[in-house]
Motif scaffolding. Structure first.
Motif, PDB file in Angstrom:
ATOM      1  N   GLU A 154       0.832  -1.203   0.000  1.00 12.92           N
ATOM      2  CA  GLU A 154       0.000   0.000   0.000  1.00 12.92           C
ATOM      3  C   GLU A 154       0.872   1.260   0.000  1.00 12.92           C
ATOM      4  O   GLU A 154       1.778   1.374   0.808  1.00 12.92           O
ATOM      5  CB  GLU A 154      -0.870   0.026   1.267  1.00 12.92           C
ATOM      6  CG  GLU A 154      -1.761  -1.157   1.456  1.00 12.92           C
ATOM      7  CD  GLU A 154      -3.074  -1.022   0.690  1.00 12.92           C
ATOM      8  OE1 GLU A 154      -3.314   0.079   0.156  1.00 12.92           O
ATOM      9  OE2 GLU A 154      -3.819  -2.002   0.627  1.00 12.92           O
ATOM     10  N   THR A 156       0.015   4.044   1.074  1.00 17.16           N
ATOM     11  CA  THR A 156      -0.149   4.788   2.322  1.00 17.16           C
ATOM     12  C   THR A 156       0.826   4.299   3.406  1.00 17.16           C
ATOM     13  O   THR A 156       1.214   5.068   4.276  1.00 17.16           O
ATOM     14  CB  THR A 156      -1.591   4.686   2.853  1.00 17.16           C
ATOM     15  OG1 THR A 156      -1.963   3.316   2.921  1.00 17.16           O
ATOM     16  CG2 THR A 156      -2.574   5.422   1.947  1.00 17.16           C
ATOM     17  N   LEU A 157       1.229   3.017   3.326  1.00 15.29           N
ATOM     18  CA  LEU A 157       2.233   2.512   4.277  1.00 15.29           C
ATOM     19  C   LEU A 157       3.569   3.182   4.027  1.00 15.29           C
ATOM     20  O   LEU A 157       4.266   3.618   4.948  1.00 15.29           O
ATOM     21  CB  LEU A 157       2.404   0.992   4.137  1.00 15.29           C
ATOM     22  CG  LEU A 157       1.347   0.086   4.750  1.00 15.29           C
ATOM     23  CD1 LEU A 157       1.808  -1.365   4.672  1.00 15.29           C
ATOM     24  CD2 LEU A 157       1.080   0.467   6.195  1.00 15.29           C
ATOM     25  N   SER A 160       3.268   6.828   5.033  1.00 14.58           N
ATOM     26  CA  SER A 160       3.294   6.997   6.483  1.00 14.58           C
ATOM     27  C   SER A 160       4.728   6.930   6.998  1.00 14.58           C
ATOM     28  O   SER A 160       5.142   7.770   7.801  1.00 14.58           O
ATOM     29  CB  SER A 160       2.468   5.902   7.161  1.00 14.58           C
ATOM     30  OG  SER A 160       1.109   6.057   6.849  1.00 14.58           O
ATOM     31  N   ILE A 175       9.815  -1.303   5.649  1.00 17.70           N
ATOM     32  CA  ILE A 175       8.418  -1.386   5.228  1.00 17.70           C
ATOM     33  C   ILE A 175       8.178  -2.431   4.131  1.00 17.70           C
ATOM     34  O   ILE A 175       7.338  -3.316   4.279  1.00 17.70           O
ATOM     35  CB  ILE A 175       7.913  -0.005   4.724  1.00 17.70           C
ATOM     36  CG1 ILE A 175       8.146   1.072   5.781  1.00 17.70           C
ATOM     37  CG2 ILE A 175       6.446  -0.079   4.301  1.00 17.70           C
ATOM     38  CD1 ILE A 175       7.403   0.859   7.085  1.00 17.70           C
TER      39      ILE A 175
ATOM     40  N   TYR B  86      -6.116   4.261   7.798  1.00 20.66           N
ATOM     41  CA  TYR B  86      -5.242   4.146   8.972  1.00 20.66           C
ATOM     42  C   TYR B  86      -3.773   3.923   8.633  1.00 20.66           C
ATOM     43  O   TYR B  86      -2.898   4.514   9.232  1.00 20.66           O
ATOM     44  CB  TYR B  86      -5.705   3.062   9.951  1.00 20.66           C
ATOM     45  CG  TYR B  86      -7.197   2.927  10.061  1.00 20.66           C
ATOM     46  CD1 TYR B  86      -7.984   4.020  10.413  1.00 20.66           C
ATOM     47  CD2 TYR B  86      -7.840   1.731   9.767  1.00 20.66           C
ATOM     48  CE1 TYR B  86      -9.362   3.929  10.481  1.00 20.66           C
ATOM     49  CE2 TYR B  86      -9.226   1.624   9.843  1.00 20.66           C
ATOM     50  CZ  TYR B  86      -9.972   2.727  10.202  1.00 20.66           C
ATOM     51  OH  TYR B  86     -11.323   2.623  10.263  1.00 20.66           O
ATOM     52  N   ALA B  87      -3.481   2.994   7.689  1.00 15.87           N
ATOM     53  CA  ALA B  87      -2.097   2.742   7.284  1.00 15.87           C
ATOM     54  C   ALA B  87      -1.189   2.399   8.462  1.00 15.87           C
ATOM     55  O   ALA B  87      -0.045   2.832   8.530  1.00 15.87           O
ATOM     56  CB  ALA B  87      -1.535   3.944   6.503  1.00 15.87           C
ATOM     57  N   LEU B  88      -1.716   1.606   9.407  1.00 12.59           N
ATOM     58  CA  LEU B  88      -0.853   1.120  10.491  1.00 12.59           C
ATOM     59  C   LEU B  88       0.055   0.030   9.932  1.00 12.59           C
ATOM     60  O   LEU B  88      -0.282  -0.626   8.959  1.00 12.59           O
ATOM     61  CB  LEU B  88      -1.711   0.543  11.619  1.00 12.59           C
ATOM     62  CG  LEU B  88      -2.661   1.535  12.290  1.00 12.59           C
ATOM     63  CD1 LEU B  88      -3.507   0.820  13.332  1.00 12.59           C
ATOM     64  CD2 LEU B  88      -1.892   2.679  12.919  1.00 12.59           C
ATOM     65  N   PHE B  89       1.202  -0.155  10.573  1.00 17.86           N
ATOM     66  CA  PHE B  89       2.091  -1.237  10.163  1.00 17.86           C
ATOM     67  C   PHE B  89       1.568  -2.525  10.811  1.00 17.86           C
ATOM     68  O   PHE B  89       1.666  -2.679  12.025  1.00 17.86           O
ATOM     69  CB  PHE B  89       3.527  -0.933  10.590  1.00 17.86           C
ATOM     70  CG  PHE B  89       4.008   0.404  10.093  1.00 17.86           C
ATOM     71  CD1 PHE B  89       3.928   0.731   8.746  1.00 17.86           C
ATOM     72  CD2 PHE B  89       4.523   1.348  10.966  1.00 17.86           C
ATOM     73  CE1 PHE B  89       4.348   1.965   8.271  1.00 17.86           C
ATOM     74  CE2 PHE B  89       4.939   2.585  10.503  1.00 17.86           C
ATOM     75  CZ  PHE B  89       4.847   2.894   9.149  1.00 17.86           C
TER      76      PHE B  89
END
Lengths: 262, 266
Positions: A154, A156-157, A160, A175, B86-89
């Motif tokens: 993703e 967004t990951l 972020s 990541i 959210y895009a949490l890991f």
């Protein structure tokens, strides 16, 4: 692929899972004992079982199995090393992708065992020749799954992480690799049975030792009980290896949300 | 002085047939220090694109973004982002997600632990430190995402539909939590939403964008007495008036866009 699920009443579950196999074995024993099927064609299950015990006790099976496992796992390990590196490279570099893409497309539909005559010429009837063929057979599922896994991370990951201070060069380790891990392990779990299939295929044709060679030898002299015993024990070993891999995978991916789960 | 200064921002994309399409076009606005500004507009107006440019994730075709007077060059520690999804890991626990930015800052370990504890408490995540994202509800994940961004302590909070995936009740709770955080921590907030109610309830100013290519259509100042409770605010006449005004502005653009689609190419 179905998996043994740990659940209350797992003994019962195991029994219900094992039932089809028990029925098959009982049917086999009955059909051969009653003379419905000639033991010339198919030995009785009990004779196969006795042969298996003898093969294990005498150490014959162990010796050949060690060779086959060495080849299968060696080829698998190398394919993991090369396949993951190649998949990561192709997914992140246009140049690497352009170079390897035609090669991957070309070897994809090729039955890898068709290369055995060639590897015999190059490397002789050796462990290395067998490992090379297994490596090629296991390589593609790992490359392709790794590639798609990295591509599907993703954005967004990535974003972020970037906005939380990860420099571009740090994204890969922090990541991309963890996020692509489920896909990479999928590729490996597809490759594991391939390694077991291909090692036998190679040994049937081009080997002086190994389980495939043993099967071929017993078949050639008509010792079908021993032949079946060899096949049966090998299937059992491959099955255990697969379960082990499933277990390790779920240990590594305990955090992973199975999107297709019911 | 403006904290965020956007001038003449244009972003063009290559369409399928080789022609270029402007997602946003010649867009300008300011956001003051510690101001809470929302952007609303019809879907496809480029509001997320705008936010991603301010965040530094994508480069504008033309135009200029300055944060505190400095032109941006990619993402920076002065801006934090919260996404709708959210895009949490997912491979990290709640605690390690919140800690991520602090590790990247190379803060001393005790300092990291202290800050993580603080934001876990602030966001009401006590007892969930060792859970993984997959074990959390949407509202919880949202709070972890906000805690992760706040712990990194950026001056500017950029929020892309942060409550869009939540049910109505959770959404209201999270909105109020965001407001109390904003008041306490003194942050500049730029929030993108398609919910007019949300924009009016949360912000000091609402920017309404036009249909594609996105421009600023109008700016609505939201002068509401914030000392009151949510119930009092949302049932007040001023709230209704502001809400209707913004809604009509957005509605006009939605219809324009819809007419464009209905007429189609001739």
């Amino acid at each position: 692929m179905t998996v043994f699920v740990k659940a209350p009443g797992s003994a019962l579950r195991l029994l219900s899972r094992g039932a089809p196999i028990l029925v098959l074995l009982a049917g086999w024993e009955l059909a051969t004992r009653s003379g419905l099927i000639s033991t010339q064609v198919l030995p009785t299950f009990s004779s196969v079982f006795v042969a298996a015990v003898d093969l294990i006790a005498s150490g014959t099976l162990g010796r050949h199995l060690a060779v086959s496992l060495y080849r299968a796992l060696g080829g698998l390990a190398l394919s993991m090393l090369i396949g993951i590196a190649l998949g990561l490279g192709m997914a992140t570099s246009r140049r690497v992708e352009n170079f390897f893409d035609p090669l991957v497309a070309l070897i994809y539909p090729l039955p890898k065992t068709a290369l055995v005559p060639l590897t015999m010429v190059w490397l002789g009837v050796t462990d290395r020749a067998a490992i090379l063929v297994i490596l090629l057979a296991c390589l593609l599922p790992i490359v392709i799954n790794t590639y798609h896994g990295v591509r599907a991370v993703e954005r967004t990951l990535i974003w972020s992480a970037r906005s939380l201070g990860t420099p571009t060069r740090g994204l890969f380790v922090r990541i991309v690799i963890p996020a692509a891990m489920p896909a990479i392990l999928n590729g490996i779990s597809i490759a594991i049975p391939l390694a077991f299939i291909v090692v036998i295929s190679v040994e049937l044709v081009a080997s002086k030792v190994g389980v495939g060679n043993l099967i071929n030898g017993y078949g050639g002299v008509g010792a079908y009980d021993y032949m079946f015993a060899t096949i049966g024990t090998f299937v059992l070993v491959a099955f255990i290896a697969d379960r082990l891999a499933v277990h390790v995978r779920s240990r590594i991916l305990f955090w992973h949300e199975q999107k297709d789960a019911p | 002085m403006a904290k965020i200064k956007v001038r003449g921002l244009t972003k063009s994309f290559q369409a399928i047939k080789g022609e270029t399409v402007d997602a946003i076009s010649g867009l300008s606005f300011d956001v003051g220090e510690n101001e809470f500004v929302s952007i609303v507009g019809p879907s496809g107006c480029g509001k997320s694109t705008l936010l991603y440019i301010v965040a530094g994730f994508i480069a504008p075709t033309r135009g200029d973004v300055r944060i505190g007077g400095t032109p941006i060059a990619g993402p920076g520690p002065d801006r934090g982002i919260v996404f709708q999804e959210y895009a949490l890991f997912p491979w990290k626990t709640v605690q390690d997600n919140v800690k991520y930015g602090l590790e990247e800052k190379r803060l001393p370990r005790e300092e990291q632990e202290r800050i993580v504890r603080k934001y876990i408490r602030l966001m009401g995540l006590d007892g969930f430190q060792h859970k993984y994202p997959k074990e959390l509800s949407g509202g919880m994940k949202q709070r972890v995402a906000l805690a992760r961004t706040l712990a990194y302590d950026p001056d500017v909070l950029l929020m892309d539909e942060p409550f869009g995936a939540l049910d109505a009740q959770t959404r209201e709770l999270q909105q109020d939590q965001l407001l109390s955080v904003w008041r306490e921590r003194k942050k500049t907030v730029l929030l993108v939403t398609h919910s007019v109610d949300e924009a009016v309830y949360l912000s000091e100013r609402v920017l309404v964008m036009t249909a594609r290519p996105g421009r600023i259509k109008s700016v609505v100042d939201i002068a509401l007495d914030r000392s009151r409770s949510r119930e009092e605010i949302v049932t007040s006449a001023e709230f209704a008036a502001l809400r209707n005004r913004v809604w009509l502005e957005v509605r006009e653009e939605v219809l324009k866009h819809y007419d464009g689609v209905r007429e189609g190419p001739r």
